[in-house]
Scaffold this motif. Structure first.
Motif, mmCIF file in Angstrom:
data_model
loop_
_atom_site.group_PDB
_atom_site.id
_atom_site.type_symbol
_atom_site.label_atom_id
_atom_site.label_comp_id
_atom_site.label_asym_id
_atom_site.label_seq_id
_atom_site.Cartn_x
_atom_site.Cartn_y
_atom_site.Cartn_z
ATOM 1 N N PRO A 191 -34.435 27.149 -52.843
ATOM 2 C CA PRO A 191 -33.434 26.952 -53.402
ATOM 3 C C PRO A 191 -32.632 25.739 -53.013
ATOM 4 O O PRO A 191 -32.110 25.076 -53.753
ATOM 5 N N VAL A 192 -32.460 25.531 -51.421
ATOM 6 C CA VAL A 192 -31.550 24.381 -51.116
ATOM 7 C C VAL A 192 -32.391 23.603 -50.051
ATOM 8 O O VAL A 192 -33.003 24.295 -49.238
ATOM 9 N N THR A 224 -28.112 14.587 -47.519
ATOM 10 C CA THR A 224 -28.428 14.755 -48.952
ATOM 11 C C THR A 224 -29.015 16.190 -49.315
ATOM 12 O O THR A 224 -29.419 16.739 -48.451
ATOM 13 N N ALA A 225 -28.078 16.867 -50.019
ATOM 14 C CA ALA A 225 -28.751 18.171 -50.465
ATOM 15 C C ALA A 225 -29.153 18.250 -51.975
ATOM 16 O O ALA A 225 -28.707 17.671 -52.621
ATOM 17 N N SER A 232 -37.435 23.393 -59.749
ATOM 18 C CA SER A 232 -38.060 23.726 -60.910
ATOM 19 C C SER A 232 -39.619 23.448 -60.901
ATOM 20 O O SER A 232 -39.945 22.831 -59.726
ATOM 21 N N ALA A 233 -40.294 23.320 -61.944
ATOM 22 C CA ALA A 233 -41.674 23.209 -61.654
ATOM 23 C C ALA A 233 -41.962 21.535 -61.302
ATOM 24 O O ALA A 233 -42.986 21.103 -61.096
ATOM 25 N N ARG A 239 -33.698 19.455 -59.722
ATOM 26 C CA ARG A 239 -32.816 19.096 -60.761
ATOM 27 C C ARG A 239 -31.318 18.177 -60.244
ATOM 28 O O ARG A 239 -31.033 17.541 -61.246
ATOM 29 N N SER A 240 -31.077 18.744 -59.060
ATOM 30 C CA SER A 240 -29.792 18.198 -58.631
ATOM 31 C C SER A 240 -29.797 17.945 -57.095
ATOM 32 O O SER A 240 -30.492 18.398 -56.256
ATOM 33 N N ARG A 241 -28.758 16.744 -56.841
ATOM 34 C CA ARG A 241 -28.786 16.325 -55.563
ATOM 35 C C ARG A 241 -27.407 15.651 -55.311
ATOM 36 O O ARG A 241 -26.891 15.144 -56.271
#
Length: 193
Positions: free
Chosen positions: A133-134, A146-147, A152-153, A157-159
């Motif tokens: 997850p993180v 950076t987080a 996803s496959a 998707r986010s950072r």
């Protein structure tokens, strides 16, 4: 994710677990190849301790934050990593064997070094980005954190990236502001590496 890897991957895991690595190094399995990686440098202990203490107050129920050198396996990627810091479901450590299922992780953190930077930013980002997850990357050379989240496959998707000294929001399942001012370490340390 297969919690009980078999065949060639299981054989490679056995080799990694039995290796007698030099002091200060750990064996990891990256894309089916055994790789020696260094443990964090001594001067990275303070940032690791700060990160762990902050995470401990926000871990999901039944999860534990630790820097103990456990190997987590990711059979689909033919990888097994020993993260610098992990937060994992405590039930993962009740199993037999010497490696835990990577699917038990809720967060991993890696502190980059000259020798580990490529693996942290490429191989581990790709593998963690499909399951964990993180993922936090503390880039010790440029003094940024950076987080990554929302796996996803195809990867995260986010950072978000911030310089050390600025707070960083750690997303669910943690959901808190991480204080990063204590992450900067002297670049010219008298400590022998």
């Amino acid at each position: 994710m297969d919690a009980h890897p078999t065949g060639a991957f299981e054989d490679m895991l056995g080799i990694v677990e039995e290796l007698d690595t030099p002091d200060g190094y750990k064996a990891e399995l990256i894309r089916g190849k055994v790789v020696d990686s260094s443990w964090p440098e001594l001067r990275h202990m303070r940032p690791l301790r700060s990160l762990r203490r902050q995470l401990e107050r926000h871990t999901p129920d039944g999860h534990d934050a630790d820097v103990t050198p456990f190997l987590f396996s990711f059979p689909a990627a033919e990888c097994a990593f020993g993260p610098d810091l992990h937060v994992a479901d405590e039930a993962a450590f009740e199993a037999e064997g010497r490696h835990a299922d990577g699917a038990a992780l809720s967060l991993v953190a890696e502190l980059t070094s000259d020798s580990s930077k490529d693996a942290d930013w490429l191989d581990k980002l790709d593998t963690y980005g499909r399951v964990v997850p993180v993922y936090l990357v503390l880039d010790m050379q440029v003094e940024e954190i950076t987080a990554f989240w929302d796996p996803s496959a195809k990867g995260y998707r986010s950072r978000t990236t911030v310089p050390f000294g600025k707070p960083l929001h750690i997303p669910a399942p943690f959901d808190f502001e991480l204080e990063t001012s204590g992450f900067t370490v002297p670049q010219d340390s008298d400590v022998q590496e």
